[in-house]
Design a protein around this motif. Structure first.
Motif, PDB file in Angstrom:
ATOM      1  N   ALA A  53       0.863  -1.181   0.000  1.00  0.00           N
ATOM      2  CA  ALA A  53       0.000   0.000   0.000  1.00  0.00           C
ATOM      3  C   ALA A  53       0.897   1.228   0.000  1.00  0.00           C
ATOM      4  O   ALA A  53       2.032   1.171   0.468  1.00  0.00           O
ATOM      5  CB  ALA A  53      -0.900   0.012   1.234  1.00  0.00           C
ATOM      6  N   SER A 117      -2.504  -0.396   7.038  1.00  0.00           N
ATOM      7  CA  SER A 117      -3.095  -0.349   5.694  1.00  0.00           C
ATOM      8  C   SER A 117      -4.297   0.592   5.678  1.00  0.00           C
ATOM      9  O   SER A 117      -4.447   1.417   4.773  1.00  0.00           O
ATOM     10  CB  SER A 117      -3.505  -1.757   5.256  1.00  0.00           C
ATOM     11  OG  SER A 117      -4.117  -1.711   3.996  1.00  0.00           O
ATOM     12  N   HIS A 121      -4.541   4.218   3.566  1.00  0.00           N
ATOM     13  CA  HIS A 121      -5.616   4.461   2.606  1.00  0.00           C
ATOM     14  C   HIS A 121      -6.511   5.635   3.022  1.00  0.00           C
ATOM     15  O   HIS A 121      -7.069   6.320   2.161  1.00  0.00           O
ATOM     16  CB  HIS A 121      -6.446   3.194   2.407  1.00  0.00           C
ATOM     17  CG  HIS A 121      -5.732   2.160   1.592  1.00  0.00           C
ATOM     18  ND1 HIS A 121      -5.007   1.151   2.163  1.00  0.00           N
ATOM     19  CD2 HIS A 121      -5.618   2.005   0.265  1.00  0.00           C
ATOM     20  CE1 HIS A 121      -4.473   0.410   1.213  1.00  0.00           C
ATOM     21  NE2 HIS A 121      -4.827   0.906   0.050  1.00  0.00           N
TER      22      HIS A 121
END
Length: 135
Positions: A53, A117, A121
């Motif tokens: 990511a 993660s 995001h």
């Protein structure tokens, strides 16, 4: 908290991040983001690193990576230097772009992996740059 050196080992996840010197922007236009991504592809998408990511913010970046080989420090040094040189040339500037060397944290648990993660995001949403994670 005292500085703790991270030892890079294959088979582990790491959170890598850095920000602009004096919190200045490290991406001034769309082409900067695209060039950074091309540098990532060149240096990371190899047999050494898998990018899980990432988030590119105007004045910093976050990368969640999985190491396939132990040589992350050298890869990160070449990666950062290639971006800094191109950025400085494009904007006719000299000197440091980042606050210092990249920072790294070992991701030791599945819970932290999931949290990290999600954090990466959601970072642009929290900063008000986009309204949805999908954006």
């Amino acid at each position: 908290m005292p500085y703790r050196k991270v030892e890079f080992r294959a088979g582990r996840y790491y959170h890598l991040y850095n920000r602009g010197n004096n919190r200045q922007d490290i991406f001034l236009e769309r082409e900067n983001y695209l060039f950074f991504l091309r540098r990532m592809r060149k240096y990371f998408l190899t047999d050494a690193v898998k990018v899980i990511a990432y988030c590119l913010m105007p004045n910093h970046y976050h990368l969640l990576v999985y190491l396939m080989m132990d040589n992350l420090s050298g890869i990160m040094q070449r990666f950062a230097l290639s971006y800094i040189k191109a950025f400085n040339k494009r904007y006719n500037r000299v000197g440091s772009l980042f606050e210092g060397p990249f920072e790294a944290k070992l991701v030791e648990t599945t819970e932290y992996l999931i949290h990290l993660s999600r954090y990466i995001h959601q970072n642009p949403v929290a900063a008000g740059l986009v309204s949805k994670v999908e954006d």
